[in-house]
Design a protein around this motif. Structure first.
Motif, PDB file in Angstrom:
ATOM      1  N   GLU A  71       0.803  -1.222   0.000  1.00  0.00           N
ATOM      2  CA  GLU A  71       0.000   0.000   0.000  1.00  0.00           C
ATOM      3  C   GLU A  71       0.837   1.274   0.000  1.00  0.00           C
ATOM      4  O   GLU A  71       0.356   2.338  -0.376  1.00  0.00           O
ATOM      5  N   LYS A  74       0.812   3.347  -3.092  1.00  0.00           N
ATOM      6  CA  LYS A  74      -0.355   4.195  -3.396  1.00  0.00           C
ATOM      7  C   LYS A  74      -0.304   5.471  -2.540  1.00  0.00           C
ATOM      8  O   LYS A  74      -1.178   5.709  -1.710  1.00  0.00           O
ATOM      9  N   SER A 105      -1.931  -2.743  -5.644  1.00  0.00           N
ATOM     10  CA  SER A 105      -1.316  -1.437  -5.392  1.00  0.00           C
ATOM     11  C   SER A 105      -0.672  -0.886  -6.667  1.00  0.00           C
ATOM     12  O   SER A 105      -0.774   0.312  -6.957  1.00  0.00           O
ATOM     13  N   ASN A 145      -3.942   6.513  -1.854  1.00  0.00           N
ATOM     14  CA  ASN A 145      -4.450   6.752  -0.505  1.00  0.00           C
ATOM     15  C   ASN A 145      -3.920   8.057   0.078  1.00  0.00           C
ATOM     16  O   ASN A 145      -2.842   8.522  -0.299  1.00  0.00           O
ATOM     17  N   LYS A 150      -8.539   5.483   2.577  1.00  0.00           N
ATOM     18  CA  LYS A 150      -8.037   4.658   1.480  1.00  0.00           C
ATOM     19  C   LYS A 150      -8.773   5.018   0.185  1.00  0.00           C
ATOM     20  O   LYS A 150      -9.969   5.285   0.186  1.00  0.00           O
ATOM     21  N   ASN A 151      -8.037   5.044  -0.924  1.00  0.00           N
ATOM     22  CA  ASN A 151      -8.597   5.275  -2.261  1.00  0.00           C
ATOM     23  C   ASN A 151      -9.382   6.587  -2.370  1.00  0.00           C
ATOM     24  O   ASN A 151     -10.329   6.694  -3.137  1.00  0.00           O
ATOM     25  N   HIS A 251     -11.933  -0.782   4.454  1.00  0.00           N
ATOM     26  CA  HIS A 251     -11.134   0.410   4.176  1.00  0.00           C
ATOM     27  C   HIS A 251     -10.961   1.269   5.426  1.00  0.00           C
ATOM     28  O   HIS A 251      -9.896   1.855   5.649  1.00  0.00           O
ATOM     29  N   GLU A 254      -8.322  -0.466   7.561  1.00  0.00           N
ATOM     30  CA  GLU A 254      -6.978  -0.278   7.006  1.00  0.00           C
ATOM     31  C   GLU A 254      -6.444   1.125   7.277  1.00  0.00           C
ATOM     32  O   GLU A 254      -5.296   1.299   7.696  1.00  0.00           O
ATOM     33  N   TYR A 259      -2.552   1.042   7.317  1.00  0.00           N
ATOM     34  CA  TYR A 259      -2.206  -0.007   6.354  1.00  0.00           C
ATOM     35  C   TYR A 259      -1.058  -0.905   6.833  1.00  0.00           C
ATOM     36  O   TYR A 259      -0.337  -1.495   6.035  1.00  0.00           O
ATOM     37  N   HIS A 264      -5.068  -5.882   3.282  1.00  0.00           N
ATOM     38  CA  HIS A 264      -6.345  -5.613   2.606  1.00  0.00           C
ATOM     39  C   HIS A 264      -7.239  -6.854   2.595  1.00  0.00           C
ATOM     40  O   HIS A 264      -8.432  -6.779   2.900  1.00  0.00           O
TER      41      HIS A 264
END
Length: 364
Positions: A71, A74, A105, A145, A150-151, A251, A254, A259, A264
């Motif tokens: 992660e 990201k 990732s 992230n 996250k995301n 999420h 995490e 993370y 995940h």
């Protein structure tokens, strides 16, 4: 070789599935006419394990750019690091495209880079983890992230092709294979009851990566994901939202633990148990369905709980992109093979359920 056509109006492409497919990828890229210079965005671990194969396949007019694993890739740091490297390589006579080789990732980061560099350049995926082969590489969602969530920064940018080569799974740890199976379990729960029981019945063969079973698993999952993406490419109709089953909780878990403490796949496994329990808590399904999900997690040695502070997690859920206009939206279970999107879940209900779930003993 199996081929799945992703029939999108503006961005159609194919998913190819075959053992040792990687050796033929340059041939497909040439036919797709993506450009004249490819940048191989590869995870450091994959590059170290398959350097000979990759350099033997991608020779002239390809540049290798290894990226940190997991992660951490990201992140803003790696986003701009990759973009700065591409700027150095890019010349007026080069038409750049990306080849993303790695797990989720790498495909998330690579897709995001491809979507914003020069307002969009072509890219393809060679997913190397089971989780990525059956989920992350398909559908065009890209993201990085931030520490808050996250995301949280992302785009929709479809690849030009996805090349799935199960040969990479031979060097994946059993723990990672199991984590990939969490997404397969999800597909069974949301869309295919018979597939759910296939996973349950043949769990030993699947964990052992027996060829016919793993090919069926990958193809079935990729086909289900494709059908959903075709129906709702940019998640505007609520159909694609079904893929988020268990992910809102995952999420949040995490991001809460930066993370590090939970992977995940583990977070999704726990998240699906929580989503099932919330469904039961709200009267959407029987407790037997919760037990069935717990049972299949046990068969694949996946976790069903994690110690967390329920108020911290609730706050993190509020940052989630699925928390729309102050309303909590989550995917809830009705029965195995059938779920629904619940809009405007009362905050008090979610908090109380998180509280109860956080205090449950492992036997739950």
């Amino acid at each position: 070789m199996e081929t799945i056509k992703v029939k999108l109006k503006d961005n159609p492409y194919n998913i190819y599935l075959e053992y040792n497919l990687t050796k033929r990828v340059p041939f497909f890229i040439e036919k797709l006419n993506l450009g004249n210079y490819g940048i191989i965005l590869a995870s450091q671990k994959v590059y170290s394990l398959y350097k000979k194969l990759l350099r033997g396949v991608f020779k002239k007019n390809y540049y290798f750019l290894p990226v940190i694993d997991g992660e951490r890739a990201k992140s803003k740091k790696w986003l701009f690091k990759v973009i700065n490297e591409i700027i150095k390589i890019d010349k007026w006579y080069r038409k750049i495209f990306l080849v993303c080789v790695g797990g989720g990732s790498i495909t998330d980061l690579g897709g995001f880079v491809a979507s914003i560099y020069k307002r969009g350049i072509p890219y393809v995926h060679i997913p190397t983890t089971l989780l990525c082969q059956i989920d992350a590489s398909i559908g065009g969602k890209t993201a990085i992230n931030l520490k808050e969530a996250k995301n949280i920064l992302g785009t929709f940018h479809q690849p030009k092709a996805v090349f799935i080569d199960p040969i990479f799974l031979k060097t994946i740890a059993k723990k990672e294979i199991r984590e990939g199976i969490t997404e397969a379990i999800k597909y069974g729960i949301i869309k295919d009851k018979s597939f759910f029981y296939f996973l349950k019945r043949y769990h030993r063969e699947i964990i052992s990566l027996e060829t016919s079973y793993i090919l069926k698993l990958i193809f079935t999952c990729a086909k289900i994901k494709t059908n959903i993406v075709e129906e709702d490419e940019k998640e505007k109709k609520g159909v694609r939202t079904l893929l988020n089953f268990g992910h809102t909780f995952a999420h949040a878990l995490e991001s809460t633990y930066r993370y590090r403490k939970v992977s995940h796949g583990e977070a999704v496994a726990i998240g699906m148990v929580f989503a099932a329990y919330l469904s039961y808590f709200m009267g959407k399904c029987s407790f037997n369905k919760v037990e069935e999900i717990k049972e299949i997690m046990h068969l694949f040695s996946l976790p069903i709980r994690f110690s967390f502070d329920y108020l911290t997690l609730y706050k993190s859920i509020n940052y989630d992109k699925k928390f729309i206009s102050g309303k909590i939206r989550m995917v809830l279970l009705k029965e195995i093979g059938k779920v629904e999107v619940a809009e405007d879940i009362p905050p008090m209900v979610l908090r109380e359920c998180l509280k109860k779930f956080s205090r449950m003993r492992p036997k739950f």
